[in-house]
Design a protein around this motif. Structure first.
Motif, PDB file in Angstrom:
ATOM      1  N   LEU A  42    -102.409  76.959 -33.878  1.00 18.10           N
ATOM      2  CA  LEU A  42    -101.896  78.289 -34.202  1.00 18.10           C
ATOM      3  C   LEU A  42    -100.597  78.588 -33.473  1.00 18.10           C
ATOM      4  CD1 LEU A  42    -105.144  80.477 -34.327  1.00 18.10           C
ATOM      5  CD2 LEU A  42    -103.692  79.759 -36.242  1.00 18.10           C
ATOM      6  N   LEU A  43    -100.531  78.258 -32.197  1.00 15.79           N
ATOM      7  CA  LEU A  43     -99.302  78.545 -31.456  1.00 15.79           C
ATOM      8  C   LEU A  43     -98.180  77.566 -31.801  1.00 15.79           C
ATOM      9  CD1 LEU A  43    -100.626  79.730 -27.988  1.00 15.79           C
ATOM     10  CD2 LEU A  43     -99.541  81.068 -29.782  1.00 15.79           C
ATOM     11  N   SER A  44     -98.508  76.478 -32.463  1.00 21.50           N
ATOM     12  CA  SER A  44     -97.465  75.557 -32.921  1.00 21.50           C
ATOM     13  C   SER A  44     -96.831  76.011 -34.223  1.00 21.50           C
ATOM     14  CB  SER A  44     -98.047  74.153 -33.136  1.00 21.50           C
ATOM     15  OG  SER A  44     -98.356  73.564 -31.915  1.00 21.50           O
ATOM     16  N   TRP A  45     -97.627  76.520 -35.140  1.00 26.44           N
ATOM     17  CA  TRP A  45     -97.126  76.779 -36.484  1.00 26.44           C
ATOM     18  C   TRP A  45     -96.802  78.237 -36.752  1.00 26.44           C
ATOM     19  CZ3 TRP A  45     -95.731  72.251 -37.746  1.00 26.44           C
ATOM     20  CH2 TRP A  45     -96.523  71.150 -37.492  1.00 26.44           C
ATOM     21  N   LEU A  46     -97.635  79.173 -36.320  1.00 20.60           N
ATOM     22  CA  LEU A  46     -97.424  80.566 -36.707  1.00 20.60           C
ATOM     23  C   LEU A  46     -96.177  81.212 -36.114  1.00 20.60           C
ATOM     24  CD1 LEU A  46    -101.086  81.919 -36.805  1.00 20.60           C
ATOM     25  CD2 LEU A  46     -99.639  81.136 -38.681  1.00 20.60           C
ATOM     26  N   PRO A  47     -95.903  81.118 -34.813  1.00 23.82           N
ATOM     27  CA  PRO A  47     -94.694  81.790 -34.301  1.00 23.82           C
ATOM     28  C   PRO A  47     -93.400  81.231 -34.890  1.00 23.82           C
ATOM     29  CG  PRO A  47     -96.169  81.232 -32.496  1.00 23.82           C
ATOM     30  CD  PRO A  47     -96.694  80.564 -33.733  1.00 23.82           C
ATOM     31  N   MET A  48     -93.411  79.980 -35.292  1.00 23.05           N
ATOM     32  CA  MET A  48     -92.186  79.359 -35.821  1.00 23.05           C
ATOM     33  C   MET A  48     -91.732  79.994 -37.126  1.00 23.05           C
ATOM     34  SD  MET A  48     -90.969  77.166 -33.801  1.00 23.05           S
ATOM     35  CE  MET A  48     -89.864  76.273 -34.885  1.00 23.05           C
ATOM     36  N   ARG A  49     -92.638  80.576 -37.868  1.00 22.78           N
ATOM     37  CA  ARG A  49     -92.252  81.177 -39.150  1.00 22.78           C
ATOM     38  C   ARG A  49     -91.271  82.326 -38.950  1.00 22.78           C
ATOM     39  NH1 ARG A  49     -95.452  79.069 -43.105  1.00 22.78           N
ATOM     40  NH2 ARG A  49     -97.351  78.085 -42.388  1.00 22.78           N
ATOM     41  N   ALA A  50     -91.369  83.021 -37.814  1.00 20.75           N
ATOM     42  CA  ALA A  50     -90.487  84.163 -37.565  1.00 20.75           C
ATOM     43  C   ALA A  50     -89.319  83.790 -36.659  1.00 20.75           C
ATOM     44  CB  ALA A  50     -91.305  85.284 -36.918  1.00 20.75           C
ATOM     45  N   MET A  51     -89.271  82.555 -36.219  1.00 17.06           N
ATOM     46  CA  MET A  51     -88.221  82.128 -35.284  1.00 17.06           C
ATOM     47  C   MET A  51     -87.001  81.610 -36.048  1.00 17.06           C
ATOM     48  SD  MET A  51     -89.267  82.342 -32.129  1.00 17.06           S
ATOM     49  CE  MET A  51     -90.800  82.896 -31.425  1.00 17.06           C
ATOM     50  N   ARG A  53     -84.338  79.010 -37.779  1.00 15.05           N
ATOM     51  CA  ARG A  53     -84.448  77.963 -38.796  1.00 15.05           C
ATOM     52  C   ARG A  53     -83.312  76.978 -38.584  1.00 15.05           C
ATOM     53  NH1 ARG A  53     -89.306  78.404 -41.144  1.00 15.05           N
ATOM     54  NH2 ARG A  53     -89.701  80.492 -41.872  1.00 15.05           N
ATOM     55  N   THR A  54     -83.650  75.690 -38.549  1.00 18.38           N
ATOM     56  CA  THR A  54     -82.617  74.671 -38.374  1.00 18.38           C
ATOM     57  C   THR A  54     -82.480  73.779 -39.600  1.00 18.38           C
ATOM     58  OG1 THR A  54     -84.145  73.038 -37.445  1.00 18.38           O
ATOM     59  CG2 THR A  54     -83.093  74.575 -35.895  1.00 18.38           C
ATOM     60  N   GLY A  55     -83.423  73.862 -40.520  1.00 19.60           N
ATOM     61  CA  GLY A  55     -83.406  72.994 -41.684  1.00 19.60           C
ATOM     62  C   GLY A  55     -84.231  71.736 -41.507  1.00 19.60           C
ATOM     63  N   SER A  56     -84.689  71.471 -40.295  1.00 21.99           N
ATOM     64  CA  SER A  56     -85.469  70.256 -40.053  1.00 21.99           C
ATOM     65  C   SER A  56     -86.954  70.545 -39.839  1.00 21.99           C
ATOM     66  CB  SER A  56     -84.915  69.507 -38.838  1.00 21.99           C
ATOM     67  OG  SER A  56     -85.080  70.291 -37.671  1.00 21.99           O
ATOM     68  N   GLU A  57     -87.379  71.796 -39.992  1.00 23.24           N
ATOM     69  CA  GLU A  57     -88.766  72.160 -39.704  1.00 23.24           C
ATOM     70  C   GLU A  57     -89.771  71.382 -40.550  1.00 23.24           C
ATOM     71  OE1 GLU A  57     -86.212  75.327 -38.216  1.00 23.24           O
ATOM     72  OE2 GLU A  57     -86.400  74.515 -40.239  1.00 23.24           O
ATOM     73  N   THR A  58     -89.494  71.225 -41.828  1.00 28.00           N
ATOM     74  CA  THR A  58     -90.428  70.512 -42.706  1.00 28.00           C
ATOM     75  C   THR A  58     -90.557  69.055 -42.282  1.00 28.00           C
ATOM     76  OG1 THR A  58     -89.927  72.000 -44.538  1.00 28.00           O
ATOM     77  CG2 THR A  58     -90.934  69.874 -45.091  1.00 28.00           C
ATOM     78  N   ARG A  59     -89.445  68.415 -41.975  1.00 23.37           N
ATOM     79  CA  ARG A  59     -89.501  67.013 -41.530  1.00 23.37           C
ATOM     80  C   ARG A  59     -90.255  66.893 -40.209  1.00 23.37           C
ATOM     81  NH1 ARG A  59     -84.136  67.372 -43.023  1.00 23.37           N
ATOM     82  NH2 ARG A  59     -83.473  67.311 -40.860  1.00 23.37           N
ATOM     83  N   MET A  60     -90.042  67.846 -39.305  1.00 20.36           N
ATOM     84  CA  MET A  60     -90.740  67.795 -38.019  1.00 20.36           C
ATOM     85  C   MET A  60     -92.236  68.008 -38.201  1.00 20.36           C
ATOM     86  SD  MET A  60     -88.508  66.810 -35.970  1.00 20.36           S
ATOM     87  CE  MET A  60     -89.707  66.687 -34.685  1.00 20.36           C
ATOM     88  N   ARG A  61     -92.613  68.918 -39.081  1.00 19.81           N
ATOM     89  CA  ARG A  61     -94.049  69.122 -39.341  1.00 19.81           C
ATOM     90  C   ARG A  61     -94.682  67.848 -39.880  1.00 19.81           C
ATOM     91  NH1 ARG A  61     -92.636  74.649 -41.485  1.00 19.81           N
ATOM     92  NH2 ARG A  61     -93.129  76.010 -39.742  1.00 19.81           N
ATOM     93  N   TRP A  62     -94.003  67.188 -40.809  1.00 16.97           N
ATOM     94  CA  TRP A  62     -94.532  65.937 -41.350  1.00 16.97           C
ATOM     95  C   TRP A  62     -94.618  64.855 -40.278  1.00 16.97           C
ATOM     96  CZ3 TRP A  62     -97.572  65.327 -45.151  1.00 16.97           C
ATOM     97  CH2 TRP A  62     -97.513  66.166 -46.263  1.00 16.97           C
ATOM     98  N   ALA A  63     -93.634  64.821 -39.409  1.00 15.34           N
ATOM     99  CA  ALA A  63     -93.672  63.840 -38.320  1.00 15.34           C
ATOM    100  C   ALA A  63     -94.888  64.068 -37.432  1.00 15.34           C
ATOM    101  CB  ALA A  63     -92.381  63.907 -37.498  1.00 15.34           C
ATOM    102  N   TRP A  64     -95.188  65.323 -37.098  1.00 13.72           N
ATOM    103  CA  TRP A  64     -96.359  65.617 -36.258  1.00 13.72           C
ATOM    104  C   TRP A  64     -97.653  65.336 -37.013  1.00 13.72           C
ATOM    105  CZ3 TRP A  64     -96.252  65.495 -31.353  1.00 13.72           C
ATOM    106  CH2 TRP A  64     -95.095  65.860 -30.662  1.00 13.72           C
ATOM    107  N   VAL A  65     -97.684  65.594 -38.317  1.00 11.45           N
ATOM    108  CA  VAL A  65     -98.873  65.260 -39.119  1.00 11.45           C
ATOM    109  C   VAL A  65     -99.109  63.751 -39.070  1.00 11.45           C
ATOM    110  CG1 VAL A  65     -99.792  65.157 -41.479  1.00 11.45           C
ATOM    111  CG2 VAL A  65     -98.806  67.289 -40.611  1.00 11.45           C
ATOM    112  N   VAL A  66     -98.048  62.974 -39.186  1.00 10.36           N
ATOM    113  CA  VAL A  66     -98.176  61.517 -39.105  1.00 10.36           C
ATOM    114  C   VAL A  66     -98.752  61.098 -37.758  1.00 10.36           C
ATOM    115  CG1 VAL A  66     -96.861  59.356 -39.000  1.00 10.36           C
ATOM    116  CG2 VAL A  66     -96.414  60.999 -40.821  1.00 10.36           C
TER     117      VAL A  66
END
Length: 159
Positions: A42-51, A53-66
């Motif tokens: 929760l503290l990894s994903w929820l606060p970032m939505r309001a923070m 934006r760099t354009g790399s958030e989706t790639r970083m999320r996928w990297a952490w999922v991997v």
């Protein structure tokens, strides 16, 4: 604050979750470890939505999922001697992922904190001490928690 909230979450998760894995049994062990994981997520994903934006958030999320999905397969391939050795291996792998993230984002303080967690996982795997998962959770989680609190309280971001 982009890294502050996730570090608070995962520092707390490592301390509570690894402490639970080491000290509790049965249903309480599972519940506390699951709660710790939920706090980290929760503290990894929820606060970032309001923070920011760099354009790399989706790639970083996928990297952490991997990293998260690959971890059990890497542990199975390594065939550690015990449950605690397997957990220390996962902790070292996640520390390595954090360290690489820190290098990629030019965050030397996070790299040192994550690197310290890797060293502690290796040292505690070699040492034959009781409650090694608790020791790892505290020694690797407390620096993450402290750095995260510092970044959240100062109100700045580091990306």
């Amino acid at each position: 604050m982009a890294t502050g909230f996730p570090m608070v979450g995962w520092g707390t998760a490592w301390i509570l979750g690894l402490g639970a894995l080491d000290l509790l049994d049965g249903l309480m062990r599972i519940l506390v470890a699951a709660l710790a994981w939920v706090i980290g997520m929760l503290l990894s994903w929820l606060p970032m939505r309001a923070m920011i934006r760099t354009g790399s958030e989706t790639r970083m999320r996928w990297a952490w999922v991997v990293v998260l999905v690959a971890s059990p397969f890497l542990v199975a391939a390594a065939r550690p001697a015990s449950f605690s050795h397997g957990v220390l291996l996962v902790g070292a792998l996640w520390g390595l992922a954090m360290c690489l993230y820190a290098i990629a984002t030019n965050d030397p303080i996070l790299a040192v904190v994550a690197g310290f967690g890797i060293v502690m996982a290796g040292a505690l795997a070699v040492l034959d001490i009781p409650s090694r998962l608790l020791w790892f959770g505290v020694s690797a989680g407390l620096p993450l928690l402290a750095l995260g609190i510092h970044r959240v309280c100062r109100g700045g971001s580091r990306v």
